[in-house]
Scaffold this motif. Structure first.
Motif, PDB file in Angstrom:
ATOM      1  N   LEU A 140       1.045  -1.175   0.129  1.00  0.00           N
ATOM      2  CA  LEU A 140      -0.081   0.005   0.146  1.00  0.00           C
ATOM      3  C   LEU A 140       1.375   1.437   0.258  1.00  0.00           C
ATOM      4  CD1 LEU A 140      -1.547  -2.018   1.459  1.00  0.00           C
ATOM      5  CD2 LEU A 140      -3.239  -0.236   1.784  1.00  0.00           C
ATOM      6  N   LYS A 141       0.639   2.114  -1.150  1.00  0.00           N
ATOM      7  CA  LYS A 141       1.477   3.149  -1.222  1.00  0.00           C
ATOM      8  C   LYS A 141       0.847   4.411  -0.151  1.00  0.00           C
ATOM      9  CE  LYS A 141       4.319   3.368  -3.810  1.00  0.00           C
ATOM     10  NZ  LYS A 141       5.969   2.697  -3.759  1.00  0.00           N
ATOM     11  N   ASN A 142       2.047   4.786   0.244  1.00  0.00           N
ATOM     12  CA  ASN A 142       2.158   5.393   0.662  1.00  0.00           C
ATOM     13  C   ASN A 142       1.343   7.287   0.118  1.00  0.00           C
ATOM     14  OD1 ASN A 142       1.773   8.154   3.378  1.00  0.00           O
ATOM     15  ND2 ASN A 142       3.100   9.046   2.153  1.00  0.00           N
ATOM     16  N   GLY A 143      -0.315   7.732   0.238  1.00  0.00           N
ATOM     17  CA  GLY A 143      -0.888   8.853  -0.061  1.00  0.00           C
ATOM     18  C   GLY A 143      -1.878   9.899   0.281  1.00  0.00           C
ATOM     19  N   ARG A 144      -1.892  10.867  -0.332  1.00  0.00           N
ATOM     20  CA  ARG A 144      -3.426  11.642   0.429  1.00  0.00           C
ATOM     21  C   ARG A 144      -4.500  11.251   1.401  1.00  0.00           C
ATOM     22  NH1 ARG A 144      -3.326  14.912  -5.539  1.00  0.00           N
ATOM     23  NH2 ARG A 144      -1.944  16.016  -4.845  1.00  0.00           N
ATOM     24  N   LYS A 145      -4.779   9.795   1.055  1.00  0.00           N
ATOM     25  CA  LYS A 145      -5.972   9.223   1.951  1.00  0.00           C
ATOM     26  C   LYS A 145      -5.857   8.031   2.021  1.00  0.00           C
ATOM     27  CE  LYS A 145      -9.430  11.690  -1.139  1.00  0.00           C
ATOM     28  NZ  LYS A 145     -10.515  12.027  -1.620  1.00  0.00           N
ATOM     29  N   ASN A 146      -4.764   8.053   3.059  1.00  0.00           N
ATOM     30  CA  ASN A 146      -4.518   6.612   3.331  1.00  0.00           C
ATOM     31  C   ASN A 146      -5.432   5.136   4.430  1.00  0.00           C
ATOM     32  OD1 ASN A 146      -1.689   6.855   2.083  1.00  0.00           O
ATOM     33  ND2 ASN A 146      -1.384   8.286   4.720  1.00  0.00           N
ATOM     34  N   ASP A 147      -5.954   5.656   4.375  1.00  0.00           N
ATOM     35  CA  ASP A 147      -6.894   5.051   5.873  1.00  0.00           C
ATOM     36  C   ASP A 147      -7.905   4.642   4.832  1.00  0.00           C
ATOM     37  OD1 ASP A 147      -6.053   5.899   8.341  1.00  0.00           O
ATOM     38  OD2 ASP A 147      -7.160   6.913   9.069  1.00  0.00           O
ATOM     39  N   LEU A 148      -8.715   6.042   3.596  1.00  0.00           N
ATOM     40  CA  LEU A 148      -9.345   5.228   2.643  1.00  0.00           C
ATOM     41  C   LEU A 148      -9.246   4.285   2.120  1.00  0.00           C
ATOM     42  CD1 LEU A 148     -12.401   5.718   1.209  1.00  0.00           C
ATOM     43  CD2 LEU A 148     -11.480   7.082  -0.395  1.00  0.00           C
ATOM     44  N   LEU A 149      -7.489   4.467   1.432  1.00  0.00           N
ATOM     45  CA  LEU A 149      -7.138   2.838   0.543  1.00  0.00           C
ATOM     46  C   LEU A 149      -7.324   2.188   1.500  1.00  0.00           C
ATOM     47  CD1 LEU A 149      -5.407   2.209  -1.439  1.00  0.00           C
ATOM     48  CD2 LEU A 149      -4.113   3.786  -0.457  1.00  0.00           C
ATOM     49  N   CYS A 150      -6.227   1.694   2.826  1.00  0.00           N
ATOM     50  CA  CYS A 150      -6.607   0.809   3.259  1.00  0.00           C
ATOM     51  C   CYS A 150      -8.003  -0.073   3.724  1.00  0.00           C
ATOM     52  CB  CYS A 150      -6.344   1.095   4.754  1.00  0.00           C
ATOM     53  SG  CYS A 150      -4.682   1.294   5.287  1.00  0.00           S
ATOM     54  N   GLU A 151      -9.223   0.480   3.694  1.00  0.00           N
ATOM     55  CA  GLU A 151     -10.575   0.569   4.028  1.00  0.00           C
ATOM     56  C   GLU A 151     -11.137  -0.327   2.848  1.00  0.00           C
ATOM     57  OE1 GLU A 151     -12.734   3.995   5.294  1.00  0.00           O
ATOM     58  OE2 GLU A 151     -11.878   4.224   7.289  1.00  0.00           O
ATOM     59  N   LYS A 152     -10.817   0.497   1.649  1.00  0.00           N
ATOM     60  CA  LYS A 152     -11.640  -0.012   0.237  1.00  0.00           C
ATOM     61  C   LYS A 152     -10.404  -1.220   0.232  1.00  0.00           C
ATOM     62  CE  LYS A 152     -12.812   3.026  -3.126  1.00  0.00           C
ATOM     63  NZ  LYS A 152     -13.945   3.020  -2.854  1.00  0.00           N
ATOM     64  N   ALA A 153      -9.050  -1.071   0.626  1.00  0.00           N
ATOM     65  CA  ALA A 153      -8.523  -2.715  -0.427  1.00  0.00           C
ATOM     66  C   ALA A 153      -8.661  -3.862   0.955  1.00  0.00           C
ATOM     67  CB  ALA A 153      -6.869  -1.385  -0.425  1.00  0.00           C
ATOM     68  N   TYR A 154      -8.729  -3.010   1.805  1.00  0.00           N
ATOM     69  CA  TYR A 154      -9.352  -4.690   3.135  1.00  0.00           C
ATOM     70  C   TYR A 154     -10.835  -5.272   2.768  1.00  0.00           C
ATOM     71  CZ  TYR A 154     -10.281  -6.964   7.266  1.00  0.00           C
ATOM     72  OH  TYR A 154     -10.388  -8.165   8.398  1.00  0.00           O
ATOM     73  N   ALA A 155     -11.574  -4.313   1.563  1.00  0.00           N
ATOM     74  CA  ALA A 155     -13.012  -5.391   2.146  1.00  0.00           C
ATOM     75  C   ALA A 155     -12.731  -5.577   0.261  1.00  0.00           C
ATOM     76  CB  ALA A 155     -13.915  -3.571   1.508  1.00  0.00           C
ATOM     77  N   MET A 156     -12.009  -5.228  -0.178  1.00  0.00           N
ATOM     78  CA  MET A 156     -12.140  -6.480  -1.466  1.00  0.00           C
ATOM     79  C   MET A 156     -10.844  -7.536  -0.888  1.00  0.00           C
ATOM     80  SD  MET A 156     -11.193  -2.806  -4.142  1.00  0.00           S
ATOM     81  CE  MET A 156     -11.246  -4.431  -5.682  1.00  0.00           C
ATOM     82  N   LEU A 157     -10.197  -6.894  -0.644  1.00  0.00           N
ATOM     83  CA  LEU A 157      -9.352  -8.214  -0.316  1.00  0.00           C
ATOM     84  C   LEU A 157      -9.803  -9.368   0.949  1.00  0.00           C
ATOM     85  CD1 LEU A 157      -5.992  -6.584   0.891  1.00  0.00           C
ATOM     86  CD2 LEU A 157      -6.552  -8.282  -1.239  1.00  0.00           C
ATOM     87  N   LYS A 158     -10.958  -8.635   1.466  1.00  0.00           N
ATOM     88  CA  LYS A 158     -11.866  -9.974   2.706  1.00  0.00           C
ATOM     89  C   LYS A 158     -12.983 -11.015   1.694  1.00  0.00           C
ATOM     90  CE  LYS A 158     -14.170  -6.921   5.544  1.00  0.00           C
ATOM     91  NZ  LYS A 158     -14.725  -6.307   6.059  1.00  0.00           N
ATOM     92  N   GLU A 159     -12.838  -9.910   0.538  1.00  0.00           N
ATOM     93  CA  GLU A 159     -13.734 -10.945  -0.685  1.00  0.00           C
ATOM     94  C   GLU A 159     -12.837 -12.123  -1.449  1.00  0.00           C
ATOM     95  OE1 GLU A 159     -16.852 -10.909  -0.465  1.00  0.00           O
ATOM     96  OE2 GLU A 159     -16.787  -9.885   1.137  1.00  0.00           O
ATOM     97  N   TYR A 160     -11.489 -11.703  -1.155  1.00  0.00           N
ATOM     98  CA  TYR A 160     -11.102 -12.287  -2.736  1.00  0.00           C
ATOM     99  C   TYR A 160     -10.470 -13.964  -1.653  1.00  0.00           C
ATOM    100  CZ  TYR A 160      -6.642 -13.711  -5.142  1.00  0.00           C
ATOM    101  OH  TYR A 160      -5.351 -13.999  -5.696  1.00  0.00           O
TER     102      TYR A 160
END
Length: 275
Positions: A140-160
């Motif tokens: 996960l790259k450092n960016g302007r909306k890190n918490d949002l990136l974490c939340e969205k990525a985790y939501a997708m990974l939970k379904e993977y």
């Protein structure tokens, strides 16, 4: 005599304090198994001549066909879609000015990767391609909306349904997964201080390179640059951290590197799937 005892006590206190700072988190053999003694293709199985660009669907397909695990980078677009791309800016790979998050996903599709037919992939598209065939190392790259990136990525990974772990240079991102998904194998990316030059302050570079934020993140593995590890990084290894190394190439002493590490992230050569 008393002064000697005080000195010993002070030394022991400092040592304990250091251990508390850098100690890794505990992981199980089951968590480690998909990555233990595995060679992982850095940004997919891309080529030095860039005919197969890094972090492209072609590079990912080539890695899958060869049976390699895949390391790749995710970040958000302007319209908050997760894409796979390494750099903050588009200049090196797409020869376009601006950051990835300056553009919507649709706008990014106009920019070829390394003058090929390949385009910046969606994370969802990539997960559908892999479909559990090989293990994934998600940076996960450092960016302007890190918490949002974490939340969205985790939501997708939970379904993977496939095997994966996460890592980041940013300790706050690793800490997010410690709080919200402690069952996922998580890693702290790091390197010697010089590798952070121009990106963070000298103090921050020192802290990152010596794992002084481990008390916040408690990473299960340390993914470290192939250069010699510092004493504190070696101590974290001794305390139980899984040892991951990046990015190994064919001119390196591959046998020695494999002997010292649990997982090797490589590029521009074709090692066995496991070592």
């Amino acid at each position: 005599m008393i002064s000697t005892i005080i000195l010993i006590v002070n030394i022991l206190f400092i040592l304990c304090f250091i251990i508390v700072l850098i100690a890794p988190g505990r992981s199980t053999c089951e968590m480690r198994a998909p990555f233990q003694n595995r060679n992982i293709a850095h940004r997919g199985l891309h080529t030095k001549d860039k005919k197969i660009p890094e972090n492209s669907m072609a590079a990912f397909q080539a890695a899958i066909q060869a049976g390699y695990g895949i390391e790749f980078d995710i970040q958000l677009t302007k319209d908050e879609q997760i894409v796979i791309f390494h750099d903050d800016t588009l200049k090196r790979v797409c020869n376009i000015e601006g950051r990835v998050d300056d553009y919507t996903f649709k706008e990014l599709q106009a920019f070829p990767l390394c003058n090929t037919k390949e385009r910046i992939p969606l994370f969802s598209e990539f997960l559908s391609l892999v479909n559990g065939q090989v293990p994934l190392v998600v940076e996960l790259k450092n960016g302007r909306k890190n918490d949002l990136l974490c939340e969205k990525a985790y939501a997708m990974l939970k379904e993977y349904s496939g095997e994966f772990c996460i890592e980041s240079f940013n300790p706050l991102i690793v800490a997010w997964f410690k709080r919200n998904a402690p069952h996922i194998l998580r890693g702290q990316l790091s390197a010697p201080s010089k590798e952070f030059k121009g990106q963070v302050s000298r103090l921050q570079a020192f802290g990152l390179s010596h794992l002084l934020c481990n008390f916040v993140t408690r990473p299960h593995f340390i993914s470290y640059h192939k250069e010699k590890r510092s004493l504190l990084v070696k101590l974290a290894d001794r305390l139980g951290a899984m040892r991951v190394v990046w990015t190994v190439r064919d001119q390196d002493d591959i046998a020695a590197i494999e002997a010292r590490n649990d997982t090797v992230i490589f590029e521009f050569y074709h090692p066995p799937m496991k070592f």
